[in-house]
Each structure stands twice: as structure tokens, then as C-alpha cells.
Motif scaffolding. Sequence first.
Motif, short mmCIF file in Angstrom:
data_model
loop_
_atom_site.label_atom_id
_atom_site.label_comp_id
_atom_site.label_asym_id
_atom_site.label_seq_id
_atom_site.Cartn_x
_atom_site.Cartn_y
_atom_site.Cartn_z
N VAL A 189 34.50 25.91 25.28
CA VAL A 189 35.03 24.87 26.15
C VAL A 189 34.13 23.64 26.05
N ASN A 190 34.71 22.48 26.36
CA ASN A 190 33.98 21.22 26.16
C ASN A 190 32.69 21.10 26.98
N PRO A 191 32.65 21.54 28.26
CA PRO A 191 31.38 21.43 29.00
C PRO A 191 30.22 22.15 28.32
N VAL A 216 22.30 27.65 28.18
CA VAL A 216 21.96 26.35 27.59
C VAL A 216 21.13 25.52 28.58
N LEU A 217 21.57 25.47 29.84
CA LEU A 217 20.85 24.69 30.83
C LEU A 217 19.47 25.27 31.11
N LEU A 218 19.36 26.60 31.07
CA LEU A 218 18.06 27.24 31.30
C LEU A 218 17.09 26.86 30.18
N MET A 219 17.56 26.87 28.93
CA MET A 219 16.70 26.44 27.82
C MET A 219 16.29 24.98 27.97
N LYS A 220 17.25 24.13 28.34
CA LYS A 220 16.99 22.70 28.46
C LYS A 220 15.90 22.43 29.51
N TYR A 221 16.05 23.00 30.69
CA TYR A 221 15.09 22.70 31.77
C TYR A 221 13.75 23.41 31.54
N THR A 222 13.77 24.55 30.89
CA THR A 222 12.50 25.21 30.55
C THR A 222 11.71 24.36 29.56
N GLU A 273 30.80 30.51 31.18
CA GLU A 273 29.86 30.20 32.26
C GLU A 273 28.46 30.71 31.94
N THR A 274 28.39 31.92 31.36
CA THR A 274 27.09 32.50 31.02
C THR A 274 26.40 31.67 29.95
N ARG A 275 27.16 31.27 28.92
CA ARG A 275 26.56 30.47 27.85
C ARG A 275 26.11 29.11 28.38
N LEU A 276 26.89 28.51 29.30
CA LEU A 276 26.48 27.24 29.88
C LEU A 276 25.18 27.40 30.66
N ALA A 277 25.08 28.50 31.42
CA ALA A 277 23.85 28.76 32.18
C ALA A 277 22.67 28.94 31.22
N ALA A 325 25.24 21.65 25.24
CA ALA A 325 24.46 22.04 24.05
C ALA A 325 23.97 20.81 23.28
N MET A 326 24.84 19.80 23.14
CA MET A 326 24.41 18.59 22.41
C MET A 326 23.38 17.80 23.19
N GLU A 327 23.51 17.75 24.50
CA GLU A 327 22.51 17.07 25.32
C GLU A 327 21.16 17.78 25.20
N ALA A 328 21.18 19.12 25.20
CA ALA A 328 19.93 19.87 25.03
C ALA A 328 19.34 19.65 23.64
N LEU A 329 20.20 19.55 22.62
CA LEU A 329 19.70 19.31 21.26
C LEU A 329 18.96 17.98 21.17
N ILE A 330 19.51 16.95 21.78
CA ILE A 330 18.85 15.64 21.75
C ILE A 330 17.48 15.73 22.41
N GLY A 331 17.40 16.44 23.54
CA GLY A 331 16.10 16.61 24.20
C GLY A 331 15.12 17.38 23.33
#
Length: 503
Positions: free
Chosen positions: A43-45, A9-15, A3-7, A50-56
Motif C-alpha cells: 500500500v502507498n503509505p 519501517v517507522l521503528l527503524m527510522k526513529y531508531t 500495518e506491521t511492515r509500516l510499524a 520506506a522512501m522517507e526512511a531511505l532518504i534519512g
Amino acid sequence: TSETRLAGVLLMKYTAQQSPKIFAENASKWIASLLAILAKSEVNPVYEAAMEALIGFLDVVREVPELQRDVASTQVPRMNQTVLQLAEKNSELVDPILGVLMCSVNWFPTLFRPSIDKTAKLCLKYLAGETVRRCPETVKKAANCFASLCQAGGKMSVEERWFEYMQLTMGTIDWCVDHIMCVDTAARETERKMFADLPKLSSDFMVSIPRAADRIAGMAELFTALFTRPTSTSIAVPIELVVNTISRLAIVPLRIANAKTDRAEFALVPLLAPQIHTAAIRMLATLAIALGDYLQPFLASIARTIAVINSKLIASPSTHVALFTLIQLYIERFAYGFVVWMPKELLSHIISSTNVRGQRAAAAAAAAPAPTKSSRKRGNNVIVEETIGDSSLEYANVQWNEVNYSALCTVTAILENAPTAFTPVQRTQIDGQILTLLLLQTVNSDQLAFAGRQTDVECTVKLFECLLVSVMSPDPWQKAIVPHAVSLFTAGLDNPSVRVQNV
């Protein structure tokens, strides 16, 4: 924790989305962090995020020369290898992995060259036929990703790689046709090019023949992806090879049906005919869209191929619909250039497919009253009014289906682009059918089973469009239908559907 790693990743993406300056200062470190997550067990999520953030991130990097030089040159090759290794360990993530690889080869083709072979092998794994039925979207993504590899260049130029891939695709389809037809392929292996990385088929024909049909469907997806992908240079197309391969593919069910043998293998082919025909139809449609007038010298051969598909072996309504849509496409593209090669039997079949009389209930047919004497003495109105006398019952249980509708669209296209293709008898049949159906809906709409449904609104609109085209392209040898058309158009203004009123 995950959960922490997912948070994170999303924080990096939106920043990165909201502050390009912060992303530029941390791009290399953030991309390295995402690649570290992809390289570990997770886990898959988290992988997907992470891959969605990489594309961005890569989408931003490719627009900034400084980031291309400092970040892309070091991180993109590493990213390609990381996601390819992840694909080997986790097949559930193949869709986002293919998305990352396709973006990478499109945006950084030079940096992608070391990963061409592994990516091609991954894509062919999903084009080989095993996943065609259960994961069609994955197959489509694999085809698009494989077609993107032409951009990478390398030992071959873009043109050479595209031509090579097209030859391999056609060779693979040709091999599958031989396998379905139980032809010995050993003699042709040296002269035929085909993909070498595809898995071998089972020795059990109950498994291998359906798998060969699935592989043809996968290659048809790749064929479409190769033709519809934009290129920066002109491409040499082996058009004669392509047309001959499609013709050979389309004739397989007919040849099996006419084969004077009781081989057990051939009993499977009629069940696979819709899939084989659909692949051939899809490839022919791709040719018309991609090549345009370059296809003119081959229209006679294509018309013969369509006539073969239109044989009595078609048992699938979806194949009928696809075939009529294909014919409509070719008529709109080439008009008389294609119609002149269409067999008369094909035109007759299209007209008969617009007729819904054959779907009436037996009870309605038995109860139909005879036309009155007055209707027989009213000149040009005899045909229409005699039909009205018995057709309210005859059509009472009729429902439009997709085959009727697609055939009507094809008739409309012929009337609009090549009206003299129909004989006077056929024009009379078409006009009578249209007038009858529209009069029924106008006079007896409250008693008809197809009144008021959305699908029947589509059919009513198409009937009016077909009538309008027929009036605008009159047959000089036939009596005018204008008086009946004017009455119907006037009545159509009171239709509750706005679309019908607008026609």
C-alpha cells in the motif's frame, strides 16, 4: 500485514535518528529490508514511509566514510533501479520517488551514472505538458530532479551536460512556438536540438496547441531549475540563444492577433496568451536573478520583449501583476541601465495602472459636487483641495486590487532608482495621485470602502513609502510637495496600524 511492515519501517527510522551507533551496525541490513519492501506489492503509505526512511539513512551514510565504502557502493545503485521500477508501476508515488532520486544524484553522483537516462526519461514525462495544470508541484520536482542530473557527470562533464540540457530546453520551446504558429518544422529539424524522449502531440490542433503551451510551461520550469541550481564550476551560458527564444515566445500572441488570416487554430491562442506570457516573464526573472551584470548587453532586447508583453492583449490581472513585478526586479537590479531602454508608453501604462479613479461607480460620479470657489483661490493647494471636493464620492466604492498595488510598487522602485525617468508631467500626476489617496484615507477614512482591511493596510504603507521616496528624490522643476507630505506623515502617526506608523 501492511500495518506491521509500516510499524517496522517507522521503528527503524526513529531508531536510526536516536541511536547512530545502532544504525551503523545495521545500516546494510536495514536498507536492504527497505528495498525489499519497495520491490513488492504494498500500500502507498508503506512505500512513502520506506522512501522517507531511505532518504534519512542515505543522509547519514554520506557523512561516514566507512558506510560510504561498505553500504553506499552496493545499495545505492540497487536503490536507484528499485525506485525507477516502482515509478513505472505506481504513478501516484512520483513525488517521493523524485525526492529519493534527487537526493541520490546529489549525494552519490558517481554511483548514479547508470540511472541517468531512465531518470531523465521519467522527469521528461512530467515536463511534457500533460500534468502542468493538475500537478504543478510534481512538475517543479521533476524539473529540479532533471537539473540535478548535471551533477552526475559521466560521458560529459558537468559544464557540458548543463550546456546540452539548456540547448535542448530552448530547442523544445522553439519547436512549440513553431507548432502554435502553424509553421512547418520539418525544414529546421536537422539544425534544432530538442528533447527526443517527449511524446508526440496529437494531430488534432484543438488538443495539440494547448498541450504545446503546457509544454512551454514545463520547459520554463526546467529552465528555472537549471539556472537556479548551484554548480561547483563555472558554466558557459548560451545567453544570446536564450534571450532570442524568450523574445520569440513573448511575441506569439501579438503576431497571432495581427495575422491577417481566419485560421481556426489561431482562435485558441488568445485564450493561451496568459500562460505563454507567464512563462516568458518567469524566464526573464530567472535571468535577472541568476546572471546579474552579465545581462547588461542584452537589456535593450529584454526591454523590447517586456514592451511586447505589455501590449493591449493582456487580459489577465495575474499577468499584469507578474509583469509589473518583473519590471520592478529589473529596475532594482540595473537602475538606469534598464530604464533608459523602457519605452515611454510602458512608463505611461505603469502610472495609469496606479490610478483607481476608473473603478468608481457611475452613481457616485453623477452625485459628485463641484469644488468650491475658495478652493480655487488657494495657490498650490488648489489641485489637492479641488480633488477632495469631489473624491470622497468618486472613490467611495473603490477597492485596491493587486494590479494597482504592483504598479505602485513599480513606481516606487523607479522613483528610488531612476527618478529622472519620469517627465515633469508624469511626476505631477504621480504626486497628485499619491497625495489624493492619502488625504482621502486621512480625512474621510470612515466613509471609504477600503478602510480597515488588511490588504488596504498594505496599500497605505506602500503609498507612504512612495511619498517618502518622492520627497527624497524631488523634481527640481516642480513645486515642492513637502508641506502636504509633512501633514500626511503627521496624520499617519495616529493610524491604528503599527506598520503605517513605522513608515
